[in-house]
Scaffold this motif. Structure first.
Motif, short mmCIF file in Angstrom:
data_model
loop_
_atom_site.label_atom_id
_atom_site.label_comp_id
_atom_site.label_asym_id
_atom_site.label_seq_id
_atom_site.Cartn_x
_atom_site.Cartn_y
_atom_site.Cartn_z
N GLY A 1 8.20 -7.72 1.03
CA GLY A 1 8.46 -6.49 1.77
C GLY A 1 9.02 -5.42 0.86
O GLY A 1 9.02 -5.53 -0.37
N ALA A 2 9.51 -4.35 1.48
CA ALA A 2 10.04 -3.21 0.73
C ALA A 2 11.10 -2.53 1.56
O ALA A 2 11.33 -2.89 2.72
CB ALA A 2 8.92 -2.24 0.39
N THR A 3 11.76 -1.54 0.98
CA THR A 3 12.71 -0.74 1.74
C THR A 3 12.05 -0.21 3.02
O THR A 3 12.67 -0.17 4.08
CB THR A 3 13.21 0.44 0.90
N ALA A 4 10.78 0.16 2.91
CA ALA A 4 10.04 0.70 4.04
C ALA A 4 9.82 -0.33 5.14
O ALA A 4 9.44 0.04 6.26
CB ALA A 4 8.70 1.25 3.57
N SER A 5 10.05 -1.61 4.87
CA SER A 5 9.93 -2.63 5.91
C SER A 5 11.04 -2.51 6.94
O SER A 5 10.91 -2.97 8.07
CB SER A 5 10.01 -4.04 5.29
N PHE B 1 3.07 4.10 5.14
CA PHE B 1 3.56 2.92 4.44
C PHE B 1 4.60 2.17 5.27
O PHE B 1 4.55 0.94 5.40
CB PHE B 1 4.15 3.34 3.10
N ALA B 2 5.55 2.91 5.84
CA ALA B 2 6.60 2.27 6.63
C ALA B 2 6.02 1.58 7.87
O ALA B 2 6.43 0.47 8.22
CB ALA B 2 7.66 3.30 7.04
N VAL C 1 -6.25 7.48 6.25
CA VAL C 1 -5.17 7.02 5.37
C VAL C 1 -4.28 6.01 6.10
O VAL C 1 -3.94 4.96 5.58
CB VAL C 1 -4.33 8.20 4.86
N PHE C 2 -3.92 6.34 7.33
CA PHE C 2 -3.05 5.46 8.11
C PHE C 2 -3.71 4.10 8.34
O PHE C 2 -3.09 3.05 8.16
CB PHE C 2 -2.72 6.11 9.45
N ARG C 3 -4.99 4.14 8.71
CA ARG C 3 -5.72 2.90 8.99
C ARG C 3 -5.86 2.04 7.73
O ARG C 3 -5.64 0.82 7.77
CB ARG C 3 -7.09 3.22 9.56
N ALA D 1 0.86 -1.19 0.00
CA ALA D 1 0.00 0.00 0.00
C ALA D 1 0.89 1.23 0.00
O ALA D 1 0.93 1.99 0.96
CB ALA D 1 -0.91 0.00 1.21
N ASN D 2 1.63 1.40 -1.07
CA ASN D 2 2.65 2.45 -1.13
C ASN D 2 2.01 3.82 -1.34
O ASN D 2 1.68 4.21 -2.46
CB ASN D 2 3.63 2.15 -2.26
#
Length: 233
Positions: free
Chosen positions: A128-132, A142-143, A93-95, A80-81
């Motif tokens: 995952g992603a860099t934000a993980s 996102f992170a 948005v956060f939820r 959910a980038n």
């Protein structure tokens, strides 16, 4: 016959993983909230499933196992980038971001983990992603969601590993060569990045996922980090 489930079976990475599994003899079932129309020659189906809804996920997994056999490989490829400053990140948005990346992971794990554990085998892979691994400016929602997804995978590996289920988390640390990324970067930047080898290819990611699925129990990987060779890190 064994089957595979790809949650978040989009047109790029998810589709590449699905094709890889189908080529290896698994009956592949993709799922996403809004599936694309079936294309001629497709080797897998994509069903409309919202993984934020636990009952829908459970019903989908039950249908797959009834029609195509036990799920040997499950891939959670839902992200959910979104990009907002903290000031602009509303609770809504956060939820929603957390529900898409983290809550859906829980439903995925609950529906597949117990079934695999009862058979003493199976593979669950979380994209995952860099934000993980780290937060960045304008990526707080996102992170936070991807950190939660990674933590869930860590706990799941410790719970299910001793029961014969391989749980892996793959950090996709770089842009993937997809139409979305091409549009996001613009033609000039996209062309330069591709020319210097700065994009991850979906088929190469799929090869890695299959290699994880094939690992012997004596040498399982939990976390791996995929990046293009030209990535500056």
């Amino acid at each position: 016959m064994a089957s595979a489930i790809i949650a978040g079976a989009g047109a790029s990475t998810g589709a590449a993983v699905a094709r890889m599994c189908a080529a290896r003899g698994l009956a592949v079932h993709g799922a996403r909230r809004r599936p694309p129309p079936q294309q001629s020659g497709d080797t897998f189906t994509v069903s409309a499933v919202d993984f934020r809804d636990e009952e829908s996920v459970e019903a989908f997994v039950a249908r797959v196992e009834e029609s195509s056999g036990p799920v040997a490989l499950g891939v959670h490829n839902i992200g959910a980038n979104v990009q907002f400053s903290v000031a602009d990140t509303t609770p809504q948005v956060f939820r929603k971001t957390w529900e898409l990346a983290a809550l859906s992971s829980l439903h995925f794990a609950r529906a597949l983990g117990a079934r695999m554990a009862s058979r003493g085998e199976g593979t669950l892979i979380f994209t995952g992603a860099t934000a993980s691994l780290r937060g960045a400016a304008s990526f707080s929602a996102f992170a936070a969601a991807m950190h939660a997804k990674r933590a869930l995978a860590q706990s799941l590996a410790r719970e299910l590993g001793p029961q014969g289920v391989h749980v892996a988390h793959v950090v996709i640390d770089g842009p993937v060569d997809t139409p979305f990324v091409r549009q996001l970067l613009g033609e000039e930047k996209y062309g330069l990045l591709k020319q210097r080898g700065g994009l991850l290819e979906p088929d190469a990611i799929a090869e890695h996922y299959w290699a994880l699925h094939q690992q012997p129990k004596s040498a399982w990987s939990f976390e791996s980090d995929l990046r293009p060779y030209a990535e500056r890190w």
